[in-house]
Scaffold this motif. Structure first.
Motif, mmCIF file in Angstrom:
data_model
loop_
_atom_site.group_PDB
_atom_site.id
_atom_site.type_symbol
_atom_site.label_atom_id
_atom_site.label_comp_id
_atom_site.label_asym_id
_atom_site.label_seq_id
_atom_site.Cartn_x
_atom_site.Cartn_y
_atom_site.Cartn_z
ATOM 1 N N GLN A 13 0.916 -1.069 -0.132
ATOM 2 C CA GLN A 13 0.355 -0.149 0.112
ATOM 3 C C GLN A 13 0.823 1.522 -0.052
ATOM 4 O O GLN A 13 1.814 0.976 0.640
ATOM 5 C CB GLN A 13 -1.184 0.156 1.177
ATOM 6 C CG GLN A 13 -2.343 1.009 1.317
ATOM 7 C CD GLN A 13 -3.129 1.198 2.502
ATOM 8 O OE1 GLN A 13 -2.983 0.102 3.473
ATOM 9 N NE2 GLN A 13 -3.681 1.563 2.525
ATOM 10 N N ALA A 14 0.374 2.239 -0.581
ATOM 11 C CA ALA A 14 0.853 3.507 -0.368
ATOM 12 C C ALA A 14 0.989 3.903 0.627
ATOM 13 O O ALA A 14 0.048 3.418 1.613
ATOM 14 C CB ALA A 14 0.097 4.965 -1.192
ATOM 15 N N LYS A 87 5.172 5.028 -3.074
ATOM 16 C CA LYS A 87 3.823 6.096 -3.773
ATOM 17 C C LYS A 87 4.305 5.074 -5.151
ATOM 18 O O LYS A 87 4.505 4.119 -5.738
ATOM 19 C CB LYS A 87 4.679 7.699 -5.182
ATOM 20 C CG LYS A 87 4.934 8.481 -3.173
ATOM 21 C CD LYS A 87 5.424 9.427 -3.586
ATOM 22 C CE LYS A 87 6.774 10.122 -2.786
ATOM 23 N NZ LYS A 87 6.883 11.452 -3.433
ATOM 24 N N PRO A 88 2.376 5.245 -5.453
ATOM 25 C CA PRO A 88 2.386 4.550 -6.772
ATOM 26 C C PRO A 88 3.062 4.974 -7.813
ATOM 27 O O PRO A 88 3.360 3.238 -8.906
ATOM 28 C CB PRO A 88 1.232 4.952 -7.403
ATOM 29 C CG PRO A 88 0.271 5.221 -5.591
ATOM 30 C CD PRO A 88 1.165 5.736 -5.294
ATOM 31 N N SER A 125 -2.868 2.592 -4.017
ATOM 32 C CA SER A 125 -3.210 3.662 -3.371
ATOM 33 C C SER A 125 -4.754 2.869 -2.319
ATOM 34 O O SER A 125 -4.974 2.561 -3.217
ATOM 35 C CB SER A 125 -4.148 4.315 -3.997
ATOM 36 O OG SER A 125 -2.582 5.233 -4.995
#
Length: 125
Positions: A13-14, A87-88, A125
């Motif tokens: 996950q972010a 981050k994505p 995200s």
């Protein structure tokens, strides 16, 4: 003859963290430097980080600076990439590579003679 094998990729996950490892099979492994690159679908391979095997010098791509840390354990023939605050846009296949000291800029893939098969990092995200 050296083989590089990456591990540690996955789905995260972010904001999360992940640590990538790359181990070299060569018994007397002594590169000038090791680097991490990444490649997302449809994009060129991008420099992420590198470390000279002496440990004296590290370099990072601007977007990962302060979030990623490269390190090496010469006794284990291993280089690591500790990734935090993911981050994505960090989503990519990550490759480690060995530079035996050829001429060239450290952030150019052409400087690195040996490459691993890659490990996928996916950040959602």
């Amino acid at each position: 003859q050296v083989e590089l094998v990456e591990s540690g990729g996955g789905l995260v996950q972010a904001g999360g963290s992940l640590r990538l490892s790359c181990v070299a099979s060569e018994r007397t492994f002594s590169p000038y430097a090791m680097g991490w690159f990444r490649q997302a679908p449809g994009k060129e391979r991008e420099f992420v980080a590198r470390i000279t095997w002496s440990g004296r010098t590290t370099d990072y791509e601007d977007s990962v600076k302060g979030r990623f840390t490269i390190s090496r354990d010469s006794a284990k023939n291993t280089v690591y990439l500790q990734m935090t605050s993911l981050k994505p846009e960090d989503t990519a296949a990550y490759y480690c590579a060995a530079d035996r000291g050829s001429r060239g800029i450290y952030y150019s893939p052409n400087k690195y003679e040996y490459w691993g098969q890659g490990t996928q990092v996916t950040v959602y995200s």
